[in-house]
Design an enzyme around this catalytic site. Structure first.
Site, mmCIF file in Angstrom:
data_model
loop_
_atom_site.group_PDB
_atom_site.id
_atom_site.type_symbol
_atom_site.label_atom_id
_atom_site.label_comp_id
_atom_site.label_asym_id
_atom_site.label_seq_id
_atom_site.Cartn_x
_atom_site.Cartn_y
_atom_site.Cartn_z
ATOM 1 N N HIS A 1 32.466 -54.630 -49.603
ATOM 2 C CA HIS A 1 33.071 -53.591 -50.443
ATOM 3 C C HIS A 1 32.065 -52.499 -50.806
ATOM 4 O O HIS A 1 31.179 -52.705 -51.635
ATOM 5 C CB HIS A 1 33.635 -54.256 -51.720
ATOM 6 C CG HIS A 1 34.371 -53.317 -52.599
ATOM 7 N ND1 HIS A 1 34.220 -53.307 -53.965
ATOM 8 C CD2 HIS A 1 35.263 -52.346 -52.326
ATOM 9 C CE1 HIS A 1 34.997 -52.374 -54.477
ATOM 10 N NE2 HIS A 1 35.640 -51.768 -53.505
ATOM 11 N N GLU B 1 29.294 -54.782 -52.546
ATOM 12 C CA GLU B 1 29.651 -56.145 -52.967
ATOM 13 C C GLU B 1 30.043 -56.945 -51.717
ATOM 14 O O GLU B 1 30.858 -56.480 -50.921
ATOM 15 C CB GLU B 1 30.825 -56.104 -53.955
ATOM 16 C CG GLU B 1 30.477 -55.446 -55.277
ATOM 17 C CD GLU B 1 31.664 -55.320 -56.239
ATOM 18 O OE1 GLU B 1 31.448 -55.402 -57.449
ATOM 19 O OE2 GLU B 1 32.807 -55.123 -55.775
ATOM 20 N N ASN C 1 34.833 -53.383 -60.536
ATOM 21 C CA ASN C 1 36.168 -52.991 -60.991
ATOM 22 C C ASN C 1 36.720 -53.907 -62.079
ATOM 23 O O ASN C 1 37.725 -53.599 -62.707
ATOM 24 C CB ASN C 1 37.141 -52.898 -59.813
ATOM 25 C CG ASN C 1 36.929 -51.611 -59.043
ATOM 26 O OD1 ASN C 1 36.434 -50.628 -59.579
ATOM 27 N ND2 ASN C 1 37.276 -51.624 -57.773
HETATM 28 P P1 NAI Z 1 42.162 -43.232 -47.047
HETATM 29 O O1 NAI Z 1 43.597 -43.023 -47.309
HETATM 30 O O2 NAI Z 1 41.199 -42.113 -47.245
HETATM 31 O O3 NAI Z 1 41.981 -43.755 -45.529
HETATM 32 C C1 NAI Z 1 42.734 -44.768 -44.949
HETATM 33 C C2 NAI Z 1 42.906 -44.446 -43.484
HETATM 34 O O4 NAI Z 1 43.498 -45.564 -42.819
HETATM 35 C C3 NAI Z 1 43.824 -43.245 -43.220
HETATM 36 O O5 NAI Z 1 43.109 -42.284 -42.501
HETATM 37 C C4 NAI Z 1 44.975 -43.827 -42.400
HETATM 38 O O6 NAI Z 1 45.414 -42.952 -41.385
HETATM 39 C C5 NAI Z 1 44.342 -45.075 -41.805
HETATM 40 N N1 NAI Z 1 45.285 -46.117 -41.456
HETATM 41 C C6 NAI Z 1 46.347 -46.538 -42.185
HETATM 42 N N2 NAI Z 1 46.964 -47.567 -41.548
HETATM 43 C C7 NAI Z 1 46.271 -47.786 -40.404
HETATM 44 C C8 NAI Z 1 46.408 -48.699 -39.337
HETATM 45 N N3 NAI Z 1 47.390 -49.590 -39.322
HETATM 46 N N4 NAI Z 1 45.491 -48.672 -38.340
HETATM 47 C C9 NAI Z 1 44.492 -47.757 -38.365
HETATM 48 N N5 NAI Z 1 44.325 -46.851 -39.338
HETATM 49 C C10 NAI Z 1 45.199 -46.869 -40.356
HETATM 50 O O7 NAI Z 1 41.739 -44.511 -47.905
HETATM 51 P P2 NAI Z 1 40.299 -44.923 -48.472
HETATM 52 O O8 NAI Z 1 40.143 -44.363 -49.822
HETATM 53 O O9 NAI Z 1 39.281 -44.647 -47.443
HETATM 54 O O10 NAI Z 1 40.495 -46.514 -48.653
HETATM 55 C C11 NAI Z 1 40.466 -47.402 -47.571
HETATM 56 C C12 NAI Z 1 40.224 -48.810 -48.085
HETATM 57 O O11 NAI Z 1 39.004 -48.852 -48.804
HETATM 58 C C13 NAI Z 1 41.288 -49.354 -49.030
HETATM 59 O O12 NAI Z 1 41.429 -50.726 -48.799
HETATM 60 C C14 NAI Z 1 40.687 -49.095 -50.400
HETATM 61 O O13 NAI Z 1 41.167 -49.976 -51.367
HETATM 62 C C15 NAI Z 1 39.228 -49.335 -50.125
HETATM 63 N N6 NAI Z 1 38.279 -48.655 -51.018
HETATM 64 C C16 NAI Z 1 38.479 -47.368 -51.441
HETATM 65 C C17 NAI Z 1 37.558 -46.765 -52.280
HETATM 66 C C18 NAI Z 1 37.734 -45.350 -52.737
HETATM 67 O O14 NAI Z 1 37.089 -44.957 -53.737
HETATM 68 N N7 NAI Z 1 38.548 -44.532 -52.091
HETATM 69 C C19 NAI Z 1 36.344 -47.479 -52.744
HETATM 70 C C20 NAI Z 1 36.179 -48.787 -52.158
HETATM 71 C C21 NAI Z 1 37.145 -49.358 -51.370
#
Ligand code: NAI
Length: 388
Positions: free
Chosen positions: A139, A151, A189
Site C-alpha cells: 500500500h 504499508e 487510515n
Molecule cells: P484511479 O481511478 O486514478 O486509477 C484506476 C485505474 O484503473 C483507472 O485508470 C482505470 O481505467 C483502471 N482500471 C479500472 N478497472 C480496470 C481493469 N479491470 N483492468 C485494468 N485497469 C482498470 O485510482 P487510484 O486513485 O490510482 O486508485 C487505485 C487503487 O489504489 C485503489 O485500490 C485505491 O484504493 C488505491 N489507493 C489510492 C490512493 C489515492 O490516494 N488515490 C492511495 C493509496 C491506495
C-alpha cells in the site's frame, strides 16, 4: 530479486508506482483497461521528469533511462514473465477478483500478486486465487514518488517468502516498509481518523469554527495543514468514504462514526479544492474565508490537545491490538501523512497520565464509547511506564 514489475491500472497510483519502480532500475509493464489513460500516464511522466530536470535534480540521460524502463502494454498478456504484479485499479472487490483471476492465468507460478487497495481486506482479494499464498498488500501513499511510507500487509494466506521479498523490494526502491496486520484502514487510515472526526465534532458542538481549529492544529500542534484544509485537499467525498468504510468494517465502532457535516458537504458537491468550495472557498487555488480566528491561547490549546490525545489513543489501541510495532506505528504517521511527531513518542512526551486524564475527562463529559481510553494507555499509566 525483483527485476520486472507488472502494474495494472495506470491512474494516479499505478502511474506513481511505475515511476518509483522504473527509477529504482526495474523494468515495468504498465497496463490499463482504458488506452486513453495510458497515453495520459506517459505524457504525465514526461512532464514530471522534465520538471525534475528544470530543478536540476535529474539529467536527460537519467530521464531516458527511466522512460525506457516503462513499457506501456496493450494487454495483460505482456506480463507473462514479470516477478511481481501490483494491482492499482478501482476499489471494487468484484472487479479486483476478475483481474486477479485473469492475471494468475498469465504469470509464472512464483510471481507475487500484490494489491494497492486502501480499504479491502487482503484475505478477501487473495481468496479468489489458486495460489493465495502469493498475494500480499503493498500500500503506497499518494503521491507515490514523494511519500516515503509503504504499508506491507500479509493476508492470513500469504507465505513468509512473499512477505520477505515484498519488504526487501520496497526497501530497495528507497521506501520505508512497515509490516501491518490485515485489518481495516491498516495503520495510517485507521490511526488518522480522529484528526478529521474529532475536528468535525469540535466544530459541530460549536466550540470553534473551521479556521480556529485549523489554526490550533498548525500553531499548537505543529501540523503542516489543519484538518479542514486537509479534508478540502483530499476531497470531502474521498475522505468521507474512507471514514464510512472504516466505520462499517469495525462493526460500527462509535469511535469511527462519520460526521453529518462532512456528509452534507459531500452531498452538496462541496468537495474541497477540486470543486472550488468545501469548508473554505478557493479562487485560483487560493484559500478564501470570511471566518475570524479565535486567538485565545487557552481555547487553541484545548482544541489541539483534544485532537492530539484522541490520535494518541488510536495509535495506542493499534499497538494494543498488535496491528504493528510501536516503531512502525510512529514511522507510518510521520512518513505516510507527515505528522510532526510519532504519536506514541508524543504520548511519552506529553505524559501518559495526562493523556489518560484528558480521555477520562471527555468520557465523563459525554458518556460515549467514542472516548474510551485504550487499555494499553491505562496499563502504562498504572504501571508508570512509557511506550519507548
Ligand atoms: P484511479 O481511478 O486514478 O486509477 C484506476 C485505474 O484503473 C483507472 O485508470 C482505470 O481505467 C483502471 N482500471 C479500472 N478497472 C480496470 C481493469 N479491470 N483492468 C485494468 N485497469 C482498470 O485510482 P487510484 O486513485 O490510482 O486508485 C487505485 C487503487 O489504489 C485503489 O485500490 C485505491 O484504493 C488505491 N489507493 C489510492 C490512493 C489515492 O490516494 N488515490 C492511495 C493509496 C491506495
Amino acid at each position: 530479486m525483483i527485476k520486472k514489475v507488472g502494474i495494472i491500472g495506470a491512474g494516479t497510483m499505478g502511474s506513481g508506482i511505475a515511476q518509483v519502480a522504473a527509477t529504482a532500475g526495474c523494468k515495468v509493464v504498465l497496463f490499463d483497461a482504458h488506452s486513453t489513460v495510458i497515453v495520459k500516464s506517459e505524457a504525465n511522466l514526461e512532464r514530471i521528469l522534465n520538471r525534475l530536470i528544470e530543478k536540476g535534480r535529474m539529467d536527460e540521460v537519467r530521464k531516458e533511462e527511466i522512460q525506457e524502463n516503462i513499457h506501456y502494454a496493450r494487454s495483460m498478456h505482456e506480463m507473462e514473465d514479470v516477478d511481481v504484479v501490483i494491482e492499482a485499479i478501482v476499489e471494487n472487490l468484484e472487479v479486483k477478483h476478475k483481474v486477479f483471476k485473469d492475471i494468475e492465468a498469465i504469470v509464472r507460478p512464483d510471481c507475487i500478486l500484490a494489491t494497492n487497495t486502501s480499504s479491502l481486506s487482503i484475505a478477501a482479494i487473495a481468496g479468489c486465487l489458486k495460489r493465495p499464498e502469493r498475494c500480499v498488500g503493498i500500500h503506497f501513499f499518494n503521491p507515490a514518488p514523494l511519500m516515503k511510507l509503504v504499508e506491507i500487509i500479509p493476508a492470513i494466506q500469504t507465505s513468509e517468502a512473499v512477505l520477505k521479498t515484498s519488504m526487501a523490494t520496497i526497501s530497495d526502491w528507497g521506501k520505508t516498509a512497515v509490516k501491518v496486520k490485515d485489518t481495516p484502514g491498516f495503520i495510517v487510515n485507521r490511526v488518522a481518523r480522529p484528526f478529521y472526526g474529532e475536528a468535525l465534532r469540535i466544530y459541530e458542538e460549536g466550540i470553534a469554527n473551521f479556521s480556529t481549529i485549523d489554526h490550533a492544529m498548525k500553531t499548537i500542534g505543529g501540523f503542516r495543514m489543519g484538518p479542514f484544509e486537509l479534508m478540502d485537499f483530499i476531497g470531502n467525498d474521498v475522505n468521507y468514504t474512507v471514514t464510512e468504510t472504516v466505520f462499517k468494517a469495525f462493526y460500527y465502532d462509535p469511535r469511527y462514526k462519520p460526521s453529518f457535516t462532512q456528509k452534507r458537504l459531500s452531498e452538496a458537491g462541496w468537495l474541497g479544492r477540486k470543486s472550488g468550495k468545501g469548508y473554505y472557498s478557493y479562487t485560483d487555488n487560493t484559500l478564501q474565508t470570511s471566518e475570524t480566528i479565535n486567538t485565545d491561547e487557552k481555547v487553541l490549546k484545548e482544541i489541539a490537545n483534544r485532537i492530539i490525545v484522541m490520535l494518541i489513543n488510536e495509535a495506542a489501541d493499534a499497538l494494543f491490538w498488535n496491528i504493528a510495532s510501536a516503531e512502525d506505528i510512529d514511522k507510518a504517521m510521520t512518513l505516510g501523512v507527515n505528522y510532526p511527531k510519532g504519536l506514541l513518542a508524543w504520548a511519552d512526551e506529553k505524559g501518559i497520565d495526562h493523556c489518560v486524564y484528558i480521555l477520562d475527562h471527555l468520557y465523563d463529559t459525554y458518556l460515549e464509547d467514542r472516548y474510551r481510553c485504550s487499555p494499553l494507555l491505562r496499563r502504562l499509566s498504572t504501571e508508570g511506564k512509557t511506550f519507548f
